[in-house]
Design an enzyme around this catalytic site. Structure first.
Site, PDB file in Angstrom:
ATOM      1  N   PHE A 189       2.258   8.417  -0.984  1.00 61.19           N
ATOM      2  CA  PHE A 189       1.579   7.058  -1.055  1.00 61.19           C
ATOM      3  C   PHE A 189      -0.033   7.230  -1.395  1.00 61.19           C
ATOM      4  O   PHE A 189      -0.557   6.483  -1.207  1.00 61.19           O
ATOM      5  CB  PHE A 189       1.745   6.380   0.385  1.00 61.19           C
ATOM      6  CG  PHE A 189       3.079   6.447   0.657  1.00 61.19           C
ATOM      7  CD1 PHE A 189       4.221   6.011   0.042  1.00 61.19           C
ATOM      8  CD2 PHE A 189       3.598   6.764   2.128  1.00 61.19           C
ATOM      9  CE1 PHE A 189       5.406   5.953   0.212  1.00 61.19           C
ATOM     10  CE2 PHE A 189       5.030   6.674   2.698  1.00 61.19           C
ATOM     11  CZ  PHE A 189       6.008   6.249   1.674  1.00 61.19           C
ATOM     12  N   TRP A 233       0.810  -1.240  -0.015  1.00 63.99           N
ATOM     13  CA  TRP A 233       0.071   0.086   0.109  1.00 63.99           C
ATOM     14  C   TRP A 233       0.840   1.528   0.048  1.00 63.99           C
ATOM     15  O   TRP A 233       0.539   2.547  -0.752  1.00 63.99           O
ATOM     16  CB  TRP A 233      -0.826   0.023   1.143  1.00 63.99           C
ATOM     17  CG  TRP A 233      -1.686   1.305   1.401  1.00 63.99           C
ATOM     18  CD1 TRP A 233      -3.034   1.470   0.999  1.00 63.99           C
ATOM     19  CD2 TRP A 233      -1.387   2.728   2.057  1.00 63.99           C
ATOM     20  NE1 TRP A 233      -3.330   2.737   1.268  1.00 63.99           N
ATOM     21  CE2 TRP A 233      -2.321   3.390   1.983  1.00 63.99           C
ATOM     22  CE3 TRP A 233      -0.328   2.829   3.005  1.00 63.99           C
ATOM     23  CZ2 TRP A 233      -2.552   4.666   2.518  1.00 63.99           C
ATOM     24  CZ3 TRP A 233      -0.213   4.107   3.197  1.00 63.99           C
ATOM     25  CH2 TRP A 233      -1.356   4.982   3.282  1.00 63.99           C
ATOM     26  N   HIS A 234       2.215   1.275   0.634  1.00 65.51           N
ATOM     27  CA  HIS A 234       3.014   2.249   0.823  1.00 65.51           C
ATOM     28  C   HIS A 234       3.591   2.729  -0.538  1.00 65.51           C
ATOM     29  O   HIS A 234       3.909   3.684  -0.873  1.00 65.51           O
ATOM     30  CB  HIS A 234       4.161   2.073   1.757  1.00 65.51           C
ATOM     31  CG  HIS A 234       3.530   2.151   3.247  1.00 65.51           C
ATOM     32  ND1 HIS A 234       2.704   1.155   3.984  1.00 65.51           N
ATOM     33  CD2 HIS A 234       3.654   3.413   3.895  1.00 65.51           C
ATOM     34  CE1 HIS A 234       2.555   1.785   5.024  1.00 65.51           C
ATOM     35  NE2 HIS A 234       2.960   2.999   5.021  1.00 65.51           N
ATOM     36  N   GLY A 235       3.792   1.696  -1.524  1.00 64.10           N
ATOM     37  CA  GLY A 235       4.266   2.134  -2.588  1.00 64.10           C
ATOM     38  C   GLY A 235       4.476   0.956  -3.598  1.00 64.10           C
ATOM     39  O   GLY A 235       4.573  -0.006  -3.041  1.00 64.10           O
TER      40      GLY A 235
END
Lengths: 492, 296
Positions: A492, A337-339
């Site tokens: 993000f 989800w962060h990248g």
């Protein structure tokens, strides 16, 4: 006065200069926003229209015409939720839920993960697909998760579907949380829109306290230490092990102050307007286990992952091994989800391993009773130190450009720890050390102390609050680099 | 609507407005508040109140006094010329600023660097002054001048990569573009070569010094800027030069000032800030440069 330059700031979109809470332009604009808000906040329809209009303008200043994507997905999700709610048959409800999830995650996947997918596909198959660079609309990960929480809760019948599109758009686009969270769940926020907004004195000043804390965290602590950590992370091989270690500590302080500073400002702004966005950070570096860390760090995301991923996967109800696997999968996807990068997958996966190991350890040794206080204290210190350094170790991978840079840093810390560099470091970077120590001290206070300070702030006279606010804003200006640094979590 | 609720909102509104007003007032005033070791900085709001005059901090010089940094401020003023075009006038003034040395260096990489200064004939003046800087600050310097070179020439071959491999620099200063001010369709023709040059530099720290325009260019500055970003691009075209007989190359004195501006940019504004304190005097030393003849 250069009216043209002022007008440009407030009307045109500049991708290199998104409007941030700690920018002068937002400060200026918020004064006028609040003035008009004070006139309309008691009239629901006027308040809804006014806040949505301002939020959309704010988003336009942050992400340009991707504003239309935000509005479009809001319309679609609003309609999907109604379909889920009105369908009588269970299979039809499920179908609409799946369609909605596929739609929301499809958009997120397209904007965020297409390049990542193509690169990996080319690497695996040896093919040579290329696509033009896809712009990542700011905040898409946050508002997608918010809309998912709404539609899933409607499906689970935890909340009633809202038939007022204005309310839904208000919930999704509310500017304090729009671009970098916290991810506000529908069941917390939507009921607030149905109630009368009451601006309480205590809440208003708690909001101001949070804004001041956020401003100092972001503009003084995070931006200042980032100048050093950026330097070392750009090329760890050129610095000694000690300098690399200090850069890792600096980054830990930077990312915490950056993100929690943003959250504090967002929560504070909402409080002033009479809304509650919940809590997003609770002194995470005081955690004594990884499980504890994730109860304190980015609480909005970790509870979202718990409620909508970990528990649906079975949580801890399907045996120990499944619990470990569920923790691992949840954190792996949390990392992604962060990248769109393997380094984030690794970061999330390792946190998942940490959670599983802690659960195993707790299962094996959790029942052992330690009676002496000094033994308990030593154990707590050891648990804290281990947790803290595990988190720092993984921050290196989170921050570094790629794995080779991260390993280079780890290598320098482990094999090039020459203490001869300690003294020059302290003499050349006195202010950095002072800021670092200040950051550690402010983080070491207990949650209760922070609450007490907040209450004391509420109680002090107007002129004292004014003095504190002026000094804080001036400190932010004093430490601001050439230009305002964007928040890390914007990407993000 | 309850009065007490409105009072709460207006109180916090007043706090925001008064704070904004105080900061704004200070930023537009000529008054500089100083506490030991620090000057209280002014917000950027002031730039909106400066009509058609803007002040750009262009140079930083660290005095021998350990606690004081002096700043050379370049004031630009746009006035209407006879033919209706806008003329930019430059005026420089010295301004003392009391940022502590420790604070300043916390933002700067103070370690020893191996600097590769490479590019076209514009290097002749620049390298002498940079030699002063590198000697004074304890860095190594390797200048390479390729006469009449262009981005196309550097981009078509691996000469740059060869020097990078030979000298193993920690910092590359590229000075290129002066021979391409008037190329048509520059983006279509030269963009790939700029990208190749950057590829040859690899992941080393670098800045690109743009050409010192004597006439408007057809886009070379914008194209380089687009590729490297403002934190790695020094826009030399914004400065005024006293030029030699050819009307293009700045005379040595002017080149020295140009280099002073570049080093100031590197220390203060660039992405990779390295220590380049201003040396006390100009020694006019000629560093051992590698000279490459023009391609025929």
């Amino acid at each position: 006065m250069d009216f043209a330059a002022i007008g440009k700031i407030f009307t045109s979109y500049d991708s290199k200069a998104p409007m941030l809470f700690n920018s002068g332009a937002f400060f200026f604009l918020f004064i006028f926003f609040l003035l008009i808000y004070s006139m309309v906040y008691k009239v629901k329809m006027a308040r809804t229209i006014y806040v949505i209009a301002f939020s959309l303008f704010f988003y336009y200043k942050a992400s340009g015409w991707y504003l239309l994507l935000l509005v479009g997905s809001a319309v679609a999700d609003y309609l999907f939720a109604i379909m889920v709610s009105r369908s009588k048959e269970e299979w039809l409800r499920k179908l609409w839920l799946v369609v909605s999830i596929v739609f929301s995650l499809g958009l997120l996947a397209y904007f965020k993960y297409t390049n990542f997918f193509v690169i990996n596909w080319n690497a695996i198959t040896g093919s040579n697909f290329s696509i033009s660079e896809i712009f990542l609309p700011i905040g898409i990960s946050f508002y997608t998760f918010q809309s998912l929480s709404y539609i899933i809760d409607v499906y689970w019948k935890k909340i009633d579907v809202t038939n007022n599109f204005g309310d839904y758009l208000f919930f999704l686009t509310f500017f304090p949380h729009l671009v970098a969270g916290p991810i506000v769940k529908a069941k917390l926020f939507l009921p607030q829109l149905k109630e009368e907004v009451i601006i309480k004195r205590e809440e208003v000043y708690m909001g101001l306290y949070l804004i001041i804390c956020g401003l100092l965290k972001k503009s003084v602590l995070a931006d200042y230490v980032s100048q050093y950590s950026d330097l070392v992370f750009a090329d760890p091989g050129h610095y000694s092990g000690f300098e690399n270690l200090m850069a890792a500590y600096c980054y830990a302080l930077q990312i915490y102050c950056d993100f929690s500073g943003y959250s504090d400002m967002a929560i504070g702004l909402a409080k002033i307007m009479g809304f509650n966005l919940g809590v997003n950070f609770n002194f995470p570096y005081q955690a004594q286990s990884i499980t504890d860390f994730w109860r304190r760090w980015h609480i909005a995301l970790s509870t979202w992952l718990r409620d909508y991923l970990y528990i649906p996967l079975g949580g801890n109800k399907k045996g120990r091994i499944r619990t470990y696997i569920n923790s691992f999968i949840t954190m792996l996807l949390g990392g992604l989800w962060h990248g769109a990068s393997w380094k984030f997958v690794f970061w999330g996966g390792m946190h998942g391993v940490g959670l599983a190991v802690h659960k195993l350890f707790d299962h094996k040794f959790g029942n052992i009773k330690i009676e002496k206080n000094w033994q308990k204290s030593i154990l707590k210190i050891l648990a804290w130190a281990l947790t803290f350094h595990f988190v720092i170790f993984l921050w290196i991978f989170f921050r570094a450009k790629d794995f080779s840079v991260a390993w280079s840093m780890v290598h320098q810390i482990v094999f090039n720890m020459d203490l001869a560099f300690v003294s020059p470091f302290f003499s050349a970077r006195k202010l950095l050390i002072i800021i670092l120590i200040f950051g550690i001290i402010t983080h070491a206070v207990s949650s209760e102390t922070n609450q007490r300070l907040m209450k004391q702030f509420v109680g002090i006279p107007f002129w004292a609050k004014l003095a504190i606010f002026v000094v804080s804003v001036q400190l932010a200006i004093q430490f601001t680099n050439e230009s305002v640094q964007p928040f890390i979590y914007f990407q993000f | 609507m309850k009065f007490s609720e409105l009072k709460n909102l207006f109180e916090v509104l007043a706090l925001f407005a008064i704070t904004f007003f105080i900061v704004l007032l200070y930023s537009v005033s000529d008054f500089n508040l100083t506490v030991p070791e620090f000057t209280i900085q002014k917000s950027s709001f002031s730039k909106f109140f400066a009509s058609n005059e803007k002040t750009v901090k262009e140079n930083v010089a660290i005095s021998e006094n350990d606690t004081v940094i002096s700043q050379l401020v370049v004031k630009t003023d746009t006035v209407a010329g006879q033919d209706g075009n806008k003329i930019v006038r430059f005026d420089t003034i010295m301004q003392l600023d009391t940022i502590s040395k420790a604070e300043f260096y916390a933002r700067v990489d103070t370690s020893k660097q191996r600097i590769l200064l490479i590019g076209d004939s514009m290097l002749e003046g620049l390298m002498r002054r940079l030699k002063d800087y590198t000697e004074y600050n304890g860095h190594d310097l390797k200048p390479v001048i390729w006469y009449s070179s262009t981005t196309e020439i550097f981009g078509r071959c691996d000469t740059l990569a060869w020097f990078v491999k030979q000298f193993n620099p920690t910092y590359v200063i590229m000075v290129l573009g002066a021979n391409e001010l008037f190329i048509r369709n520059i983006k279509e023709n030269r963009d790939k070569y700029v990208k190749n040059i950057l590829k040859q530099i690899g992941n080393r720290k670098y800045i690109w010094v743009g050409p010192p325009n004597w006439k408007d260019d057809t886009g070379i500055n914008d194209m380089i800027l687009e590729n490297v970003g403002s934190k790695r691009f020094f826009p030399s075209k914004n400065l005024k030069y006293k030029r030699g007989r050819d009307g293009a190359h700045p005379v040595y004195e002017s080149s020295y000032m140009w280099m002073d501006s570049i080093t100031s940019y590197i220390m203060k504004k660039s992405m990779y800030k390295i220590r380049l304190d201003v040396p006390p005097q100009k020694t006019k030393k000629t560093p051992g440069a590698t000279l490459l003849s023009p391609l025929r």
